[in-house]
Design an enzyme around this catalytic site. Structure first.
Site, short mmCIF file in Angstrom:
data_model
loop_
_atom_site.label_atom_id
_atom_site.label_comp_id
_atom_site.label_asym_id
_atom_site.label_seq_id
_atom_site.Cartn_x
_atom_site.Cartn_y
_atom_site.Cartn_z
N SER A 1 59.75 54.68 83.94
CA SER A 1 59.62 55.64 85.04
C SER A 1 60.47 55.19 86.21
CB SER A 1 58.15 55.73 85.47
OG SER A 1 58.02 56.60 86.55
N CYS B 1 45.86 55.95 90.81
CA CYS B 1 45.27 57.18 90.29
C CYS B 1 43.77 57.22 90.56
CB CYS B 1 45.51 57.29 88.79
SG CYS B 1 47.22 57.05 88.36
N THR C 1 54.41 59.25 82.28
CA THR C 1 53.27 59.87 81.60
C THR C 1 53.77 60.76 80.46
OG1 THR C 1 51.99 59.81 83.63
CG2 THR C 1 51.26 61.38 81.96
N THR D 1 66.44 71.79 81.10
CA THR D 1 67.65 71.38 81.83
C THR D 1 67.37 70.12 82.62
OG1 THR D 1 68.31 73.68 81.96
CG2 THR D 1 69.38 72.17 83.51
N ASN E 1 49.32 47.59 85.32
CA ASN E 1 49.62 48.06 86.68
C ASN E 1 48.66 47.52 87.72
OD1 ASN E 1 48.33 50.01 84.77
ND2 ASN E 1 47.69 51.00 86.66
N1 PLP Z 1 52.21 53.62 83.05
C1 PLP Z 1 51.96 52.72 84.01
C2 PLP Z 1 51.66 51.31 83.65
C3 PLP Z 1 51.99 53.11 85.35
O1 PLP Z 1 51.71 52.21 86.31
C4 PLP Z 1 52.28 54.45 85.66
C5 PLP Z 1 52.29 54.92 87.07
O2 PLP Z 1 51.45 54.53 87.87
C6 PLP Z 1 52.56 55.34 84.61
C7 PLP Z 1 52.51 54.88 83.32
C8 PLP Z 1 52.87 56.78 84.87
O3 PLP Z 1 54.20 56.95 85.31
P1 PLP Z 1 54.57 58.30 86.07
O4 PLP Z 1 53.97 58.21 87.43
O5 PLP Z 1 56.08 58.31 86.10
O6 PLP Z 1 54.03 59.41 85.26
#
Ligand code: PLP
Length: 391
Positions: free
Chosen positions: A199, A324, A73, A236, A151
């Site tokens: 990520s 989410c 994110t 850091t 996702n």
């Molecule tokens: N982008 C996509 C396609 C994701 O599936 C996710 C997490 O579900 C993210 C971004 C966000 O990643 P993070 O959880 O490391 O912030």
């Protein structure tokens, strides 16, 4: 308590034992600050550099193009905000209607600050039309920000075509490769993209660590100012988690093709069997191009949120829409953008397999799911009797 049957790897992944072993010393004796000049600090700095090489190798980039940060994110927010800061006179952003909330929420916010946002549509298979992208780009466009892999459905956008268009039109491109990395081959060196989000926790490493790829020829404005990461991301570094990310990237690269083939076979058996075993089941999104591990299915006549609770009692973890939005009653924006009705979207479940998913897991899932769906249909008839759509 039933044994865990984890089919939600797009939400997060378990930490690989080798990843855990690699990070442990950095949580114990090797606690140095990588900016310190004495050897304890220099060892931490060297560990960061090794991890940078490992992550870069997974995505076909140079180590100098990887900036470690706190999550996908953050990477996405940094990329889009960097692009608009570089060209402050340009007030137009192009994205799609099926993005992750990291992109959607930022673009919605930027719309309140006077930016014009183009939300590109997708077709019923979840696919984007590159021609629509091309015709949407204007002289005012600051950045195009799109998913590499969705996702919820696993649908892969045509990133080569997208990058060819943005290169031709000289517009910054950000790709969210959080779901794609480690599941499909990625070669950023040849692509022509400025920014890419990654990520660690989708790759069998811990949560709270990510990276932004910034092409060495791209201009960049940091989000967090400070001296670390070559002044591109202050703060850091989380050494132990970055070491874990590096190890996870190395393992993902080593296993990628074989794991993808094995997982795709399991996913296809899972999907095909459910489609034939249960009436009124439909896949959301085209068969290909799609991530090898993801299956998004509508089970007509059920409430997905209730299914999650009943599955949970059996130890089965999956997802209704994106992680989410779990717990909310809003239907998935991804499915509704594909033309799925709100009721069907509320009856949809995402199953995402992983490296540790076995044949026996799929057998167990194929026993649990039809039984729970039948129970739910008997308990809560939604919209009349189910019809066989995939007979
Ligand atoms: N982008 C996509 C396609 C994701 O599936 C996710 C997490 O579900 C993210 C971004 C966000 O990643 P993070 O959880 O490391 O912030």
């Amino acid at each position: 308590m039933s044994q865990l049957l984890y089919l939600d790897h797009n939400a997060t992944t378990p930490i690989d034992p080798d990843v855990r072993d690699a990070m442990l010393p950095w949580l114990e004796n090797e606690f140095g600050n990588p900016s310190s000049v004495y050897s304890l600090g220099r060892r931490a700095a060297a560990a960061l550099n090794s991890a940078r090489e490992q992550v870069a190798s997974l995505v076909g980039a140079r180590a100098s193009e990887i900036i470690f940060n706190s999550c996908g994110t953050e990477a996405t927010n940094t990329a889009i905000l960097s692009a608009i800061a570089i060209d402050p006179d340009k007030r137009h952003i192009i994205t799609s209607s099926v993005e992750h909330s990291a992109t959607i929420k930022l673009c919605e916010y930027l719309a309140t600050r006077g930016y014009e946002i183009t939300w590109l549509p997708v077709d019923s298979g979840g696919q984007l039309d590159p021609d629509k992208l091309e015709t949407s780009i204007t002289n005012d466009t600051a950045v195009v920000s799109l998913l590499w892999a969705n996702n919820e459905t696993g649908i892969l956008f045509p990133v080569e075509e997208i990058a060819a268009i943005t290169t031709r039109k000289k517009v910054h491109l950000h790709l969210d490769a959080v779901q794609a990395a480690g599941k499909v081959p990625i070669n950023l060196e040849e692509l022509g993209v400025q920014y890419v989000s990654l990520s660690a926790h989708k790759l069998y490493a811990p949560k709270g660590v990510g990276a932004l790829y910034v092409n060495r020829r791209a201009r960049f404005t940091p989000l967090f100012r400070g001296s670390q990461e070559e002044s591109k991301r202050g703060g850091t570094q989380n050494v132990a988690s970055i070491v874990a990310f590096g190890k996870a990237a190395e393992l993902a690269e080593a296993h990628l093709l074989m794991a993808a083939e094995r997982i795709a076979k399991l996913r296809d058996r899972f999907e095909q069997d459910l489609l034939t075993m249960i009436e009124g089941v439909r896949r959301n999104g085209t068969d290909e191009p799609r991530l090898p591990n993801t299956s998004n299915l509508t089970f007509t006549g059920i409430e997905a949120e209730t299914a999650l609770l009943l599955f949970d009692k059996e130890g089965l973890c999956c997802s209704a829409g994106s992680a989410c939005s779990s717990g909310s009653i809003n239907p998935s924006h991804v499915l509704t953008a594909m033309g799925v009705t709100r009721d069907e979207a509320r009856s949809s479940l995402r199953f995402s397999l992983g490296r540790t998913t076995t044949d026996a897991d799929i057998d167990r899932a194929l026993e649990i799911i039809p039984r729970i769906i039948a129970k739910l249909r008997a308990l809560q008839p939604m919209g009349g009797s189910p019809v066989r759509m995939n007979a």
